[in-house]
Design an enzyme around this catalytic site. Structure first.
Site, PDB file in Angstrom:
ATOM      1  N   GLU A  23       9.159  15.196  16.462  1.00 49.54           N
ATOM      2  CA  GLU A  23       9.607  15.164  15.110  1.00 49.54           C
ATOM      3  C   GLU A  23       8.802  16.042  14.452  1.00 49.54           C
ATOM      4  O   GLU A  23       7.451  16.071  14.517  1.00 49.54           O
ATOM      5  CB  GLU A  23       9.472  13.666  14.604  1.00 49.54           C
TER       6      GLU A  23
ATOM      7  N   GLU B 120       9.452   0.823  10.859  1.00 47.59           N
ATOM      8  CA  GLU B 120      10.464   1.885  10.521  1.00 47.59           C
ATOM      9  C   GLU B 120       9.698   3.278  10.786  1.00 47.59           C
ATOM     10  O   GLU B 120       9.042   3.679  10.017  1.00 47.59           O
ATOM     11  CB  GLU B 120      10.988   1.745   9.174  1.00 47.59           C
TER      12      GLU B 120
ATOM     13  N   GLY C 167       6.322   4.601   8.572  1.00 46.12           N
ATOM     14  CA  GLY C 167       5.459   5.805   9.048  1.00 46.12           C
ATOM     15  C   GLY C 167       5.977   6.717  10.279  1.00 46.12           C
ATOM     16  O   GLY C 167       6.996   6.027  11.024  1.00 46.12           O
ATOM     17  N   SER C 168       4.927   7.092  10.888  1.00 46.76           N
ATOM     18  CA  SER C 168       5.264   7.880  12.286  1.00 46.76           C
ATOM     19  C   SER C 168       5.095   6.639  13.308  1.00 46.76           C
ATOM     20  O   SER C 168       4.620   5.680  13.240  1.00 46.76           O
ATOM     21  CB  SER C 168       4.171   8.821  12.525  1.00 46.76           C
TER      22      SER C 168
ATOM     23  N   CYS D 221      13.145  10.630   7.333  1.00 48.22           N
ATOM     24  CA  CYS D 221      12.974  10.014   8.709  1.00 48.22           C
ATOM     25  C   CYS D 221      14.551  10.466   9.291  1.00 48.22           C
ATOM     26  O   CYS D 221      14.666  10.566  10.481  1.00 48.22           O
ATOM     27  CB  CYS D 221      12.835   8.809   8.524  1.00 48.22           C
TER      28      CYS D 221
ATOM     29  N   LYS E 299       0.835  -1.239  -0.127  1.00 46.58           N
ATOM     30  CA  LYS E 299      -0.086  -0.090   0.116  1.00 46.58           C
ATOM     31  C   LYS E 299       0.795   1.363   0.024  1.00 46.58           C
ATOM     32  O   LYS E 299       1.714   1.461   0.978  1.00 46.58           O
ATOM     33  CB  LYS E 299      -0.834   0.125   1.330  1.00 46.58           C
TER      34      LYS E 299
ATOM     35  N   GLY F  39       2.643   3.541  13.600  1.00 45.42           N
ATOM     36  CA  GLY F  39       3.394   2.278  13.937  1.00 45.42           C
ATOM     37  C   GLY F  39       2.851   1.495  15.251  1.00 45.42           C
ATOM     38  O   GLY F  39       2.718   0.273  15.156  1.00 45.42           O
TER      39      GLY F  39
HETATM   40  P1  NAD Z   1       1.979   8.130   8.820  1.00 48.11           P
HETATM   41  O1  NAD Z   1       2.162   7.329   9.845  1.00 48.11           O
HETATM   42  O2  NAD Z   1       0.767   9.089   8.761  1.00 48.11           O
HETATM   43  O3  NAD Z   1       1.437   7.386   7.543  1.00 48.11           O
HETATM   44  C1  NAD Z   1       2.318   6.191   6.996  1.00 48.11           C
HETATM   45  C2  NAD Z   1       1.432   5.288   6.217  1.00 48.11           C
HETATM   46  O4  NAD Z   1       0.599   4.651   7.272  1.00 48.11           O
HETATM   47  C3  NAD Z   1       0.591   5.667   5.361  1.00 48.11           C
HETATM   48  O5  NAD Z   1       0.587   4.873   4.263  1.00 48.11           O
HETATM   49  C4  NAD Z   1      -0.902   5.865   6.014  1.00 48.11           C
HETATM   50  O6  NAD Z   1      -1.950   5.557   4.885  1.00 48.11           O
HETATM   51  C5  NAD Z   1      -0.912   4.665   6.731  1.00 48.11           C
HETATM   52  N1  NAD Z   1      -1.581   4.557   7.752  1.00 48.11           N
HETATM   53  C6  NAD Z   1      -2.283   5.625   8.429  1.00 48.11           C
HETATM   54  N2  NAD Z   1      -2.981   5.164   9.484  1.00 48.11           N
HETATM   55  C7  NAD Z   1      -3.018   3.680   9.697  1.00 48.11           C
HETATM   56  C8  NAD Z   1      -3.364   2.724  10.443  1.00 48.11           C
HETATM   57  N3  NAD Z   1      -4.010   3.054  11.551  1.00 48.11           N
HETATM   58  N4  NAD Z   1      -2.980   1.458  10.125  1.00 48.11           N
HETATM   59  C9  NAD Z   1      -2.200   1.092   9.141  1.00 48.11           C
HETATM   60  N5  NAD Z   1      -1.642   1.830   8.159  1.00 48.11           N
HETATM   61  C10 NAD Z   1      -1.898   3.282   8.462  1.00 48.11           C
HETATM   62  O7  NAD Z   1       3.322   8.566   8.667  1.00 48.11           O
HETATM   63  P2  NAD Z   1       3.500   9.714   6.987  1.00 48.11           P
HETATM   64  O8  NAD Z   1       3.135  11.200   7.592  1.00 48.11           O
HETATM   65  O9  NAD Z   1       3.019   9.065   5.914  1.00 48.11           O
HETATM   66  O10 NAD Z   1       5.162   9.720   7.031  1.00 48.11           O
HETATM   67  C11 NAD Z   1       6.117  10.432   7.809  1.00 48.11           C
HETATM   68  C12 NAD Z   1       6.698   9.398   8.745  1.00 48.11           C
HETATM   69  O11 NAD Z   1       7.220   8.318   8.308  1.00 48.11           O
HETATM   70  C13 NAD Z   1       7.617  10.555   9.682  1.00 48.11           C
HETATM   71  O12 NAD Z   1       7.344   9.909  11.055  1.00 48.11           O
HETATM   72  C14 NAD Z   1       8.830   9.633   9.267  1.00 48.11           C
HETATM   73  O13 NAD Z   1      10.080   9.832  10.016  1.00 48.11           O
HETATM   74  C15 NAD Z   1       8.638   8.353   9.031  1.00 48.11           C
HETATM   75  N6  NAD Z   1       9.458   7.526   8.097  1.00 48.11           N
HETATM   76  C16 NAD Z   1      10.342   6.626   8.533  1.00 48.11           C
HETATM   77  C17 NAD Z   1      11.102   6.075   7.583  1.00 48.11           C
HETATM   78  C18 NAD Z   1      12.233   5.103   8.228  1.00 48.11           C
HETATM   79  O14 NAD Z   1      12.532   4.174   7.309  1.00 48.11           O
HETATM   80  N7  NAD Z   1      12.295   4.886   9.549  1.00 48.11           N
HETATM   81  C19 NAD Z   1      11.097   6.451   6.513  1.00 48.11           C
HETATM   82  C20 NAD Z   1      10.434   7.340   5.749  1.00 48.11           C
HETATM   83  C21 NAD Z   1       9.571   8.065   6.625  1.00 48.11           C
END
Ligand code: NAD
Length: 487
Positions: free
Chosen positions: A388, A255, A232-233, A289, A180, A237
């Site tokens: 962050e 991650e 993601g965040s 990130c 996704k 997570g």
């Molecule tokens: P986010 O957590 O809002 O969303 C990430 C993904 O999760 C999206 O595809 C979103 O649709 C999905 N999502 C949202 N709610 C969900 C749920 N309840 N269950 C399952 N999936 C769900 O994060 P974002 O705003 O898209 O990205 C920014 C964050 O990602 C920052 O915190 C950044 O540090 C982190 N990030 C980490 C890495 C790494 O490798 N550690 C890499 C890139 C980004």
């Protein structure tokens, strides 16, 4: 292959582009110009996710995938890598239109994804097991086997790379996938269906879906998915890990975010440290990130360093607002209005919590551009210091000695990628060992490399991607004991 004018907005399930059964669609707006790119991105609902998981389940058991030689899996991955590389510019353009990172950066991202597929292609036929002697009458074998259907969920900042970090090792290990994309950057990944077929993957081996958190939740809680890797965040997570546990205890790699430190010692090569703490940090306008968003400078060089850092941030800001599709543009806007508002609200609270060195404002009247911003000396409990921000907002603080630098750097709930600048090898080794971080980079900002594991400690994540460790995440361990006294 889709272009900006004929982009692919359907889901890719079982080797075909299909309309979503949910009938819901999503709108993508160019964050550099506020122009509508498409309002037709198909959102995957429960029936769509079930269809994708069923296709992946069938493909996992099908002889056309399960029965082929490991080297043939490797061949498909290699071909896929070549195809992505050949179309990198077109894929990058779709990503730039959707989430604003300049074409130059997104082309690099697409090529990096190709490199990841090429790297894991080499692993496909090198997954060995172990065996131990029958010294106690039992011959012992350890086998590494594919897990089954694996799901990947990506953030939006480097969609293609995140897709490759999850799908490439999963396929090298013999699994099948449902990936996704983020709702903020769906177009590049959705365009890959044609290339997936051209590379020779049987239907159902890679399925591509998109949608927001509700779609992600459907994957996290699905009973027939055996493993999920989420980027993601930290907040999301936690929800993914909860859903994974409460459903079928699927394996889970997380991650997550960071608030990474950069420590600049007085013996550092100043020019190099300044480059990485400015241009390095501002890559993707701080939406990385691994970005080192807390810079600690040794007091003896602090005034000079901060003055020069300000100059560099200001110079970088001059280029902001330029056409993101122009090959020379280096910095783009925040990915969407939500992210723009989030970063601006941190800036407003920063103005009350710290001293503003530069920036702190929007650039231009259209798009989501924010000036590269530096805050100095926030209190240790300030929101901008603890949380962050994920934007072009850096925090600078000073330190007296190595001990204080390490204490300040480790004073965070995160632990993704620390950096330090020094010309002393012994100090580099000593401080690297003391930092609570999944990765440490000496004399450069952190850029993940395909051969070495990437991931965080503390609330920056669980598990690792890339390298051999990234592959092992996609293998289940089976122990076989043979009683040598019988037969
Ligand atoms: P986010 O957590 O809002 O969303 C990430 C993904 O999760 C999206 O595809 C979103 O649709 C999905 N999502 C949202 N709610 C969900 C749920 N309840 N269950 C399952 N999936 C769900 O994060 P974002 O705003 O898209 O990205 C920014 C964050 O990602 C920052 O915190 C950044 O540090 C982190 N990030 C980490 C890495 C790494 O490798 N550690 C890499 C890139 C980004």
């Amino acid at each position: 292959m889709a272009t900006a004018h004929s982009m692919q907005t359907q889901l890719f399930i079982n080797g075909q582009y299909v309309d979503s059964k949910s009938g819901e669609t999503w709108k993508v707006t160019n964050p550099a110009t506020d122009e509508l790119i498409t309002d037709k991105v198909q959102t995957a609902g429960e029936a769509d996710i079930d269809a994708a998981v069923d296709a992946a389940t069938k493909a996992f058991k099908d002889p056309s995938w399960r029965g082929i030689k490991a080297s043939d899996r490797g061949r498909m991955l290699l071909k896929f890598a070549d195809l992505i590389e050949a179309k990198a510019g077109e894929i990058a353009r779709l990503e730039t239109l959707a989430m604003g990172a300049p074409l130059s950066v997104q082309t690099f991202v697409a090529n990096t994804a190709a490199e990841t597929f090429r790297y894991y292609a080499g692993w496909a036929d090198k997954i060995a097991g172990e065996q131990y002697p029958d010294d106690d009458g039992t011959y012992k074998i350890v086998r590494y086997e594919p897990i089954g259907v694996c799901a990947g969920i990506g953030a939006w900042n480097a969609s293609l790379v995140l897709f490759s970090w999850k799908v490439a090792p999963a396929l090298a290990a013999g699994n099948t996938c449902v990936f996704k994309t983020s709702e903020k950057s769906p177009l590049g990944v959705l365009s890959l269906g044609t290339l997936i077929n051209e590379a020779g993957f049987p239907p159902g081996v890679i399925n591509l879906v998109t949608g927001d958190g509700k779609t992600g939740q459907l994957l996290a809680q699905h009973m027939k998915i055996q493993k999920i890797s989420f980027t993601g965040s930290a907040t999301t997570g936690r929800k993914v890990a909860d859903a994974a546990n409460k459903s079928n205890m699927k394996r889970c790699t997380l991650e997550l975010g960071g608030k990474s430190p950069a420590i600049v010692f007085e013996d550092a090569d100043m020019e190099n440290a300044l480059n990485y703490c400015s241009q390095g940090f501002l890559l993707l306008s701080g939406q990385v990130c691994a970005a080192a968003s807390r810079t600690y400078v040794q007091r003896s060089i602090a005034d000079k360093f901060i003055a020069q850092l300000k100059e560099r941030f200001d110079a970088a800001g001059q280029g902001m607002g330029a056409d993101t599709l122009a090959p020379t543009t280096m910095l783009g806007p925040m990915a969407d209005k939500i992210q723009f508002d989030r970063v601006m609200s941190y800036i407003e609270s920063g103005k009350k919590e710290a001293s503003l060195v530069t920036g702190g404002n929007r650039i231009g009247e259209k798009g989501n551009f924010i000036a590269p911003t530096i805050f100095k000396d926030p209190s240790e409990n300030a929101k901008i210091y603890k949380e962050e921000i994920f934007g072009p907002v850096g925090i600078v603080k000073t330190f007296e000695n190595e001990e204080e630098a390490i204490r300040l750097a480790n004073d965070t709930t995160y632990g993704l990628s620390a950096t330090l600048y020094t010309q002393s090898v012994t100090r580099a080794l000593r401080v690297s060992a003391a930092l609570e971080s999944g990765t440490v980079s000496v004399n450069s900002s952190h850029s993940p490399k395909v051969q070495t594991p990437f991931g965080g400690v503390k609330q920056s994540g669980v598990g690792r991607e890339l390298g051999k460790q990234g592959l092992m995440n996609y293998l289940e361990i089976k122990t076989i004991h043979i009683n040598m006294a019988v037969g």
